[in-house]
Every structure is written in C-alpha cells, then in structure tokens.
Design a protein around this motif. Structure first.
Motif, PDB file in Angstrom:
ATOM      1  N   LEU A  45       0.872  -1.240   0.196  1.00  0.00           N
ATOM      2  CA  LEU A  45      -0.339  -0.169   0.022  1.00  0.00           C
ATOM      3  C   LEU A  45       1.307   1.432  -0.633  1.00  0.00           C
ATOM      4  CD1 LEU A  45      -2.857  -0.904   2.283  1.00  0.00           C
ATOM      5  CD2 LEU A  45      -3.116  -1.007  -0.015  1.00  0.00           C
ATOM      6  N   THR A  46       2.073   1.190   0.152  1.00  0.00           N
ATOM      7  CA  THR A  46       2.831   2.327  -0.210  1.00  0.00           C
ATOM      8  C   THR A  46       3.167   2.961  -1.592  1.00  0.00           C
ATOM      9  OG1 THR A  46       5.058   1.208  -0.791  1.00  0.00           O
ATOM     10  CG2 THR A  46       4.462   1.726   2.064  1.00  0.00           C
ATOM     11  N   ASN A  47       2.160   1.832  -2.314  1.00  0.00           N
ATOM     12  CA  ASN A  47       2.357   2.911  -3.718  1.00  0.00           C
ATOM     13  C   ASN A  47       0.490   2.207  -4.399  1.00  0.00           C
ATOM     14  OD1 ASN A  47       2.118   3.396  -6.396  1.00  0.00           O
ATOM     15  ND2 ASN A  47       4.194   2.789  -6.565  1.00  0.00           N
ATOM     16  N   ARG A  48       0.202   2.810  -3.734  1.00  0.00           N
ATOM     17  CA  ARG A  48      -1.164   2.660  -4.030  1.00  0.00           C
ATOM     18  C   ARG A  48      -1.305   2.773  -6.059  1.00  0.00           C
ATOM     19  NH1 ARG A  48      -2.112   4.451   1.012  1.00  0.00           N
ATOM     20  NH2 ARG A  48      -3.117   3.729   2.550  1.00  0.00           N
ATOM     21  N   LEU A  49      -0.504   3.481  -6.084  1.00  0.00           N
ATOM     22  CA  LEU A  49      -0.836   4.367  -8.022  1.00  0.00           C
ATOM     23  C   LEU A  49      -0.829   2.618  -8.670  1.00  0.00           C
ATOM     24  CD1 LEU A  49      -1.617   6.401 -10.174  1.00  0.00           C
ATOM     25  CD2 LEU A  49       0.387   6.818  -9.401  1.00  0.00           C
ATOM     26  N   LEU A  50       0.510   2.176  -7.942  1.00  0.00           N
ATOM     27  CA  LEU A  50       0.862   0.921  -9.747  1.00  0.00           C
ATOM     28  C   LEU A  50      -0.380  -0.398  -8.740  1.00  0.00           C
ATOM     29  CD1 LEU A  50       3.020  -1.297 -10.097  1.00  0.00           C
ATOM     30  CD2 LEU A  50       3.633  -1.644  -8.450  1.00  0.00           C
ATOM     31  N   LEU A  51      -0.968  -0.624  -7.887  1.00  0.00           N
ATOM     32  CA  LEU A  51      -2.147  -1.661  -7.307  1.00  0.00           C
ATOM     33  C   LEU A  51      -3.518  -1.184  -8.250  1.00  0.00           C
ATOM     34  CD1 LEU A  51      -2.995  -3.600  -5.676  1.00  0.00           C
ATOM     35  CD2 LEU A  51      -4.070  -2.353  -3.457  1.00  0.00           C
ATOM     36  N   GLY A  52      -3.585   0.095  -8.778  1.00  0.00           N
ATOM     37  CA  GLY A  52      -4.550   0.495  -9.270  1.00  0.00           C
ATOM     38  C   GLY A  52      -4.530  -0.176 -10.258  1.00  0.00           C
ATOM     39  N   VAL A  53      -3.085   0.863 -11.167  1.00  0.00           N
ATOM     40  CA  VAL A  53      -3.143   0.843 -12.646  1.00  0.00           C
ATOM     41  C   VAL A  53      -2.952  -0.956 -12.833  1.00  0.00           C
ATOM     42  CG1 VAL A  53      -0.627   1.124 -13.941  1.00  0.00           C
ATOM     43  CG2 VAL A  53      -1.817   2.523 -12.721  1.00  0.00           C
ATOM     44  N   VAL A  54      -2.524  -1.746 -12.167  1.00  0.00           N
ATOM     45  CA  VAL A  54      -2.576  -3.318 -12.146  1.00  0.00           C
ATOM     46  C   VAL A  54      -4.183  -3.956 -12.754  1.00  0.00           C
ATOM     47  CG1 VAL A  54      -1.532  -5.718 -11.248  1.00  0.00           C
ATOM     48  CG2 VAL A  54      -0.138  -3.648 -11.267  1.00  0.00           C
ATOM     49  N   LEU A  55      -4.418  -3.461 -11.642  1.00  0.00           N
ATOM     50  CA  LEU A  55      -6.170  -3.287 -11.854  1.00  0.00           C
ATOM     51  C   LEU A  55      -7.143  -2.755 -12.954  1.00  0.00           C
ATOM     52  CD1 LEU A  55      -7.165  -3.440  -7.836  1.00  0.00           C
ATOM     53  CD2 LEU A  55      -7.247  -5.383  -9.220  1.00  0.00           C
ATOM     54  N   PHE A  56      -6.045  -1.883 -13.148  1.00  0.00           N
ATOM     55  CA  PHE A  56      -6.750  -0.514 -14.136  1.00  0.00           C
ATOM     56  C   PHE A  56      -6.435  -2.009 -15.502  1.00  0.00           C
ATOM     57  CE2 PHE A  56      -6.384   2.286 -18.271  1.00  0.00           C
ATOM     58  CZ  PHE A  56      -7.588   2.671 -17.937  1.00  0.00           C
ATOM     59  N   SER A  57      -5.400  -2.408 -16.069  1.00  0.00           N
ATOM     60  CA  SER A  57      -4.458  -2.618 -17.284  1.00  0.00           C
ATOM     61  C   SER A  57      -5.147  -4.435 -17.514  1.00  0.00           C
ATOM     62  CB  SER A  57      -3.263  -2.606 -17.205  1.00  0.00           C
ATOM     63  OG  SER A  57      -2.847  -1.654 -16.945  1.00  0.00           O
ATOM     64  N   ALA A  58      -5.177  -4.772 -16.375  1.00  0.00           N
ATOM     65  CA  ALA A  58      -5.942  -6.314 -16.474  1.00  0.00           C
ATOM     66  C   ALA A  58      -7.668  -6.495 -16.598  1.00  0.00           C
ATOM     67  CB  ALA A  58      -5.740  -6.987 -15.320  1.00  0.00           C
ATOM     68  N   GLY A  59      -7.886  -5.200 -15.875  1.00  0.00           N
ATOM     69  CA  GLY A  59      -9.285  -4.860 -16.803  1.00  0.00           C
ATOM     70  C   GLY A  59      -9.420  -4.795 -18.277  1.00  0.00           C
ATOM     71  N   LEU A  60      -8.723  -4.156 -18.625  1.00  0.00           N
ATOM     72  CA  LEU A  60      -8.410  -3.231 -20.061  1.00  0.00           C
ATOM     73  C   LEU A  60      -8.881  -4.475 -21.219  1.00  0.00           C
ATOM     74  CD1 LEU A  60      -6.704  -0.442 -20.009  1.00  0.00           C
ATOM     75  CD2 LEU A  60      -9.037  -0.344 -20.871  1.00  0.00           C
ATOM     76  N   GLN A  61      -7.082  -5.417 -20.417  1.00  0.00           N
ATOM     77  CA  GLN A  61      -6.983  -7.029 -21.211  1.00  0.00           C
ATOM     78  C   GLN A  61      -8.422  -7.912 -21.374  1.00  0.00           C
ATOM     79  OE1 GLN A  61      -4.520  -7.076 -22.576  1.00  0.00           O
ATOM     80  NE2 GLN A  61      -4.475  -9.069 -23.313  1.00  0.00           N
ATOM     81  N   LEU A  62      -8.627  -7.958 -20.120  1.00  0.00           N
ATOM     82  CA  LEU A  62     -10.237  -9.135 -20.207  1.00  0.00           C
ATOM     83  C   LEU A  62     -10.851  -8.188 -21.170  1.00  0.00           C
ATOM     84  CD1 LEU A  62     -10.146  -9.451 -16.783  1.00  0.00           C
ATOM     85  CD2 LEU A  62      -9.372 -10.796 -18.367  1.00  0.00           C
ATOM     86  N   ALA A  63     -11.359  -7.237 -21.362  1.00  0.00           N
ATOM     87  CA  ALA A  63     -11.832  -6.454 -21.863  1.00  0.00           C
ATOM     88  C   ALA A  63     -12.371  -6.433 -23.432  1.00  0.00           C
ATOM     89  CB  ALA A  63     -12.531  -4.339 -22.073  1.00  0.00           C
ATOM     90  N   ILE A  64     -11.035  -6.434 -24.174  1.00  0.00           N
ATOM     91  CA  ILE A  64     -10.360  -7.069 -24.756  1.00  0.00           C
ATOM     92  C   ILE A  64     -11.408  -8.211 -25.874  1.00  0.00           C
ATOM     93  CG2 ILE A  64      -8.845  -7.865 -26.683  1.00  0.00           C
ATOM     94  CD1 ILE A  64      -6.759  -5.729 -25.529  1.00  0.00           C
TER      95      ILE A  64
END
Length: 827
Positions: free
Chosen positions: A762-781
C-alpha cells in the motif's frame, strides 16, 4: 571636532525628486568643473555603445520544445512511427506518435514553466545613475553612462560602471557579487598599483556593486562588456554545457538496444529470405521484432520521473530549470559551494565580546554608530557591521534610540579608511570611539592589558575584530579601552547538519569564498567541511577570482568527479556553466548567475542542496528499476519472436499486440513504479561511481534470465495451443499470458532484495490501481468483438483466461523466491 562629511555631495536627485528636465547644480570638490557635456556624452555613447552586459539569450518556447526530441530513443521511435505509417500500419503509427508527443509536451510544460519562473526573479525596473552633465547633477538610465562621466555616489546606490575615485568620504561598497568578499570594502581616493588584485583595488568602484555607506565621486573608466563584470561575462563563452550523467547513461543503453535490435532484425530477415518467405512477410517479422525491442514508454517514464522530482523540489525551495538537473545532483560526488549566504546566514553577527564589562562594550558600540535597526530589531539600514553591533546591544536591553534621546550628539568623526576609526562626542561629555585595535591602542592609557593576545585569539577563529574605547572631551587621546568585539557571518544551523549529511553520503563539500584564508578555514572547521587531519587546500579555497573558480571546477571534472557548483555573484557564472550542475541563489543571486544555472535555490540554503541530492538518488533508483522492468519485457518479447522465427513457427504476437503490451501493460505499471517513495537509507550510501553504467552486469543478468523465463512460459503455451492449426487462438492465449506475467512482475520489480509485502503493497497505491486497470482493459478486449478483430485474436473461454493468469504468476513467483534464497545464502 570637524564633521568630515561636509565636503561630500549631500544633494541627491531621487526617483521622487524633480524630473530629469530640471537638473540641479552641484559643487563637487576635486571633480571636473562640468563633467561631460550632453553633446560629448552622446558622441561617446555612439562610440562605446550602451552600458549594458550582454545577456544570454533565454530559450524561446520553440527552442524548449525542440530540445525534447534530442534523445536517441525519441529518434528511434519517430523512425518506427514513420515505417509503420509507410506500411499502412496506421494504428501502430498513431500509438507510437502519441507517446512521442505526450513525452515532448510533459517535458516542455515543466521546462517552460521553469523559464517563466526564472523571468519573474528578475528586477522589473532598470537601474539609474546620478552623473554630472553640463555642470549639473542629473539622473539617467545606467545604460546611458559613458566613459568620462562623473558618478555621484552615496549609501544605497548601485554603481553604474567601473570608475576611479576622485573623492571618497567614509565610502564602502559591497563587492560580494563580484569578488565573493562578504565584508564591505572601504574605499579611498588613493591610487593603488594597476595590477593589484580586484579585491584590493580600493581606489575604484565597480559596476553592479552596492554602496553600503559614505559618499564619493568617481570618474568612469569602463562601461558595459569592458567592465570587470563584463570580463566575467566573456568567460561564459569559454564554458560549455555538459550532458548530465543520466543523459549519458541512457544514451549508452539506447545504443546497446539499437545494435542488438539491428543485429537480430538482419538475422531474422536473412533467415526468412533463405527459407523462401516473401519480402512482405519478412518485413512484417522485422517490424514486429523492432517493436518488441524498443521500450516505447521509456522516454515518458524518464520525463515523468524527473517532472515529479521537479515538483517535489519546488516545494523544497528549489526551482529546476532543466529536468535532468534533479537526477544529476543525485550523481554528485563533489559540491563546490559559496560561503556567504549559502553556508552562512549572510549577515554579520557578534560572536564574542572580550572585556571586563561586556555591557559597557556594547553600550559604547551602540553610542558610536550610524546604523538603525528596523521595528523588528533584525532588519535595518546602514553598515552590516554596525547593524550587528546594534543587534547584540539590543539583546542586552541597550536601545540606540534612547541613547540619542538622552545623550544627543555634539560632534561626529565618521569612519574613514585612512583613520580606521569613528568617534562620537555626546552631550554628557563622553566620547565613544570604535575602530581597529592597532589604531586605538596607542591612544589608550587604560584597559589595554591582554588586548593584543585577545586580538590574536579572536582573529585566529576567523572573526573580524573591532576595538571599542571611551574618553572624555573632543580629543581622541587618553582613552580607556573597554574591550574587543569579534564578529562573523555565522554558519546556518541547518548547514552544519547538511554538511554532515553530505559527508555521510560520500559527497565532498568544497568551500569557495572571497574571504581571507583564516576566516574561511575557521568557518570550514565550524561547519565540519574541514576536519582534523584533512588537507585545507583540498577543501577550502579563499580569495578566489572567477578564473580560479572555473579552474577548480575543471580540475575536479578532470579527476572524473561529478561536480555541482553553487554561486550568487557574477564571478560564479562561468563556473556554474562549466559544472555538471550549476546552482544559483534566487534571493541574493544576480541575473547572470541565474541564467547560467540549472537549478535556482529560492531560500539560498545549502541544506536544500542535500535534500536535492537525496531526491536525485531516489529518482535514479526508480528510473533504473523501471528500466530493468521494461527491458525484461522487451527482451522477452524479442527472444519470443526470434525463437518462433528460428523454428519456423508463425509469429506468436502481431506488431499491434506487442505495441499494446509495451504501451499499456508495461508502460502504465512503469509510470507507477517510477513514483515509488524514496528509501530512507539513500543518503547513507556512497554516490555512484561516475563511470558506473545505468545497467551493470547484475542488471543485464537479471534481464536476460527473467526474459528467458517469460519466453519459456509464453512459448510453451503457444506451442501447446497448436499455432499451425489455430493460430488466432494460440496468439490470444500467448498474448494474455504475457500481459498477466508483466502485470504481476511489476509488484516484484519494486525492490531487488525485499519481497513485495516487505516493501509494503500500500506504499504505492497507484501501482495497485494501475495493475487492476490494465488487467481490466486486457479482459475487455476479449468481450468486444471489434477489439478482438482489431488485434487479430481468437475467442478464449473463461478457464483459458484463468490459465493465462496462473501461468503469468510464474515469473513473479520465481523472482520473489530467488530473493529469499539469496537472503538465506547470505545468512
């Protein structure tokens, strides 16, 4: 007693006085009767030019924008964009072009903002001068002063040109910007040797220096670029901008990638042609390899990392003019710093009082004084030495205003550089005298015991010593020596801590000053720059000129050091330009110095430099680990495409799929990785060696091994899916496996030694959010038929996506386990 100020010019045409069309007659003793006529002045102005220092051209907005395209990586991306467009791969071309433009806009916004902020630091009013024209004192723009003009000077004036004194009464000027001398220099109309050092030319005043006390009349000898200030400006032409260590290291990495990419592309092309493949198929394979090899997100990652550093430094009183300057400080091995105002407070302070009755010493000092403190008891007007005396007296409850009210002045003999003393006779008959001990001692018949020994002791500590005496009646004889006052420009409290922190970080602090060697060494010892047993000649440089400073910086650079140089005076500008990073003072610095610098300190504080060093090291660490993360993916992709071509299989990934991986599932986590918070131990380690590459053997070893592991996982699933019969489905599964492998590996990439939960998820919440966002984009394809068609993918079932995710965990898991194994082996 005579008031020696009676012959000085008393009348001053001020900004609020009569207009220039109404000059006032002035009788100046010792000066030419008329000065110059207006006609002669106009002729000389045409002959010699305007009295101006040629300013360095500020960068235009277009110039700042074009600089963003200098990087070899950007050039490579532009080439890839052009080739893709020519081959009709418009989606690829648009995506690459968007990244290049975004990177340029981010860099432009940061550097142009810094340029605008720098302009705001400049004075908004043109300086003016008071000269004799046609027998009258007139005020005119300093740029119109010409050789032969007669300048009229008094306290508060800024000298408009280099001039030889014709008359001087208690005159002193502050030449710190020109010579680095922190104490005002006493002036006299007594000729000195023509080849005397600049700091010892007491018969002259110089362009840009300030009159701190007294009055004077001087004949202009040089203007504009022919002045001492102009000569220093000429030195700037002999210096050159130096690429920062980050730029040099990234360029080496880029060259390595280019050579490896070119070799593999040629090899694959030759192999394809030898097998009889068509030239279009060979070209497509080559483009795929090129796209796989280039980390398209790297320029944006580096720019954003530096831009974030700029924002953090702005909050810490540092204005960064060049983005790379933040990281360069992290590479610094030597900081050459000015003393006055940077390591010290920039104001004189009473450090010690010697005498039987210190209260009486300070009372006499306040009674023999022309300066005045402000309402806050700190700021004031007058000579810095006298202001220091008044502040020390006020601390003991002694108010000069009360002295003037209760014991008015009867007569005053102002301080003069020839008599080296000042005296004030007051209404109660008491005479108060202050000045040099060697001058007062013969006039005293009491209180002198031990004075010479005390003088030597105080001087040995680098203090400026003033003797104070008291008598009765107007004659300066039969005095009682009350004591001595030792003064100095004291170190900033935070500078002592900062110097110690720099030493602990392996950064040498070298002090460069215009003060005497004794004063410089005393301050150096107090600051911790010079420790017992260390060579003073290596750490302390006193009485230096602009040429000396330039030579010192070049000598350190020749020894392979990364040099930062600070300064505030014009004489610092050439050295600032020559150093790897030039640091100017924003509050006290001159315009020429700020224009020559890469970074401007708005608080003029050395501690801010140490903060910037820590910030620079953090940025470098983040850029390096992010570069390693990106290159593992790119090398893996390159190996995957090469291996498939080598064994004659279809391409596992198409160019657009590779571009999607590089820009979305690699670059987005990379942008979050580069924002990792700085580690606490960064300043407890020595600086990087100047010749240390961005990626050493251990980094390349990691890149190749992890890249090979990803290739093994992805190639295995590609072959298992039977690409010959079901190429779109095989590509879809290989595509998702590689994406998930890259996303999961981002968590492991945060540290080379600590596993991800030790780093703190949780010291880099942005990374956690980006990984979840990118995984979502991949699944959306896979849920959008149009997206599947655009990427050339077959449909996957839910269990196959789950399999791709599970396989994608393998590289991150192996990486984390290897950290634990290495830790176990080290015990």
């Amino acid at each position: 007693m005579n008031d020696l100020t009676s012959n000085a010019v008393r009348e001053k045409t001020s900004q609020s006085g009569p207009p220039l069309s109404e000059p006032r007659p002035v009788n100046v003793a010792g000066a030419p009767s008329l000065g110059l006529s207006q006609a002669e002045a106009a002729r000389r102005l045409a002959e010699h030019g305007r009295n101006e220092i040629q300013r360095e051209q500020t960068r235009s907005p277009w110039g700042v924008l074009l600089e963003q395209f200098r990087s070899p990586m950007i050039v490579l991306l532009l080439g890839a964009c052009g080739v893709s467009a020519m081959l009709g791969e418009h989606a690829d071309a648009i995506a690459i072009g968007a990244i290049v433009v975004l990177n340029a806009l981010i860099g432009f916004a940061q550097e142009f903002k810094a340029e605008r902020a720098l302009l705001a630091l400049r004075s908004m009013t043109a300086p003016r001068a008071r000269v004799m024209r046609d027998g009258y004192a007139v005020q005119l723009p300093a740029a119109e002063v010409v050789p032969g003009d007669v300048l009229l000077l008094e306290a508060g004036d800024v000298v408009a040109a280099d001039a030889r004194l014709l008359e001087a009464h208690a005159l002193a000027t502050n030449e710190a910007a020109l010579t680095g001398e922190s104490v005002p220099v006493d002036k006299a109309a007594v000729p000195v040797a023509a080849d005397a050092p600049l700091a010892q030319r007491t018969d002259s005043v110089f362009l840009g220096t300030a009159v701190t006390r007294g009055t004077g009349v001087a004949e202009v000898r040089a203007t504009g670029m022919h002045t001492e200030l102009g000569k220093i400006a000429h030195l700037l032409a002999s210096t050159s901008d130096t690429d920062t260590p980050l730029e040099q290291r990234l360029e080496r990495v880029t060259r390595t990638l280019l050579m490896a990419c070119a070799a593999i592309v040629v090899l694959v092309a030759a192999l394809g042609l030898w097998r009889g493949q068509g030239w279009l198929a060979v070209l497509m394979s080559s483009i795929s390899l090129a796209v796989a090899a280039v980390p398209e997100g790297l320029p944006a990652v580096v720019t954003i990392a530096l831009a974030l550093g700029v924002q953090r430094m702005a909050a810490r009183h540092a204005l960064v003019r060049r983005l790379q300057a933040v990281e360069t400080l992290g590479s610094a091995t030597v900081v050459c710093t000015d003393k006055t105002g940077t390591l010290t407070t920039g104001t004189m302070e009473v450090r010690e009082v010697w005498g039987a009755n210190p209260h009486a010493v300070l009372f006499a000092s306040a009674a023999c004084c022309d300066a005045s403190l402000g309402p806050d008891g700190k700021e004031g007007t007058g000579d810095p030495t006298e202001l220091a005396l008044l502040r020390a007296a006020l601390a003991r409850g002694i108010h000069r205003e009360e002295i003037e009210r209760d014991r008015p002045r009867v007569a005053v003999r102002p301080f003069d550089s020839e008599t080296k003393r000042m005296s004030v006779l007051r209404a109660d008959g008491a005479l108060y005298v202050k000045g040099a001990l060697e001058v007062l001692l013969p006039r005293c018949n009491a209180g002198t015991e031990g004075a010479l020994e005390a003088m030597r002791t105080l001087s040995g500590r680098g203090l400026r010593v003033l003797a104070v005496a008291r008598g009765s009646g107007p004659e300066e004889e039969g005095l009682e020596l009350l004591g001595l006052v030792g003064m100095a420009d004291p170190p900033r409290p935070e500078a002592v801590t900062a110097v110690a922190a720099a030493r602990a970080a392996g950064v040498r602090t070298v002090m460069i000053t215009g003060d005497s060697q004794e004063t410089a060494q005393a301050i150096g010892r107090e600051l911790g720059i010079l420790l017992p047993g260390e060579d003073a000649a290596e750490r302390i440089h006193a009485r230096v000129t602009a040429e000396d400073k330039l030579r010192i910086v070049r000598r350190w650079k020749e020894r392979g050091e990364v040099v930062a140089m600070t300064g505030d005076g014009v004489n610092d500008a050439p050295a600032l330009r020559e150093a790897h990073i030039g640091i100017a003072m924003g509050r006290t610095g001159t315009e020429v110095t700020r224009e020559a610098a890469d970074l401007v300190l708005t608080d003029d504080n050395f501690a801010t430099i140490v903060t910037a060093i820590r910030e620079g090291r953090a940025i470098y660490e983040n850029i390096r680990k992010t570069l390693v993360y990106l290159l593992v993916g790119n090398v893996g992709e390159l190996m995957l495409m090469f291996a498939a071509s080598l064994v004659g299989l279809p391409l596992p990934l198409l160019p657009l799929q590779l571009l999607w991986i590089n820009l979305v599932t690699d670059s987005l986590p990379a942008l979050a990785l580069v924002m990792d918070p700085a580690r606490a131990e960064l300043l407890s380690r020595p600086p990087r060696r100047p010749d240390e590459p961005m990626l050493g053997r251990s980094q390349w070893h990691h890149i190749l091994l992890m890249g090979a592991l990803e290739v093994a996982v992805v190639m295995g699933v590609f072959v298992w899916t039977d690409p010959v019969e079901h190429v779109e489905r095989a590509r879809a599964l290989a595509f998702s496996t590689l994406v998930f492998a890259e996303l999961m590996r981002a968590f492991a990439a945060r540290s080379a030694t600590r596993i991800f939960w030790e780093v703190g998820p949780l010291t880099n919440r942005l990374l956690l959010g980006v990984v979840l966002f990118s995984a979502g984009l991949q699944l959306a394809i896979y849920e959008l038929p149009a997206a599947r068609a655009l990427f050339g993918l077959g449909e996957l079932h839910l269990w196959e996506l789950g399999l791709a995710f599970a396989l994608g965990l393998i590289p991150a898991t192996v990486l984390e386990v290897s950290k634990l194994v290495r830790r176990w082996k080290r015990g």
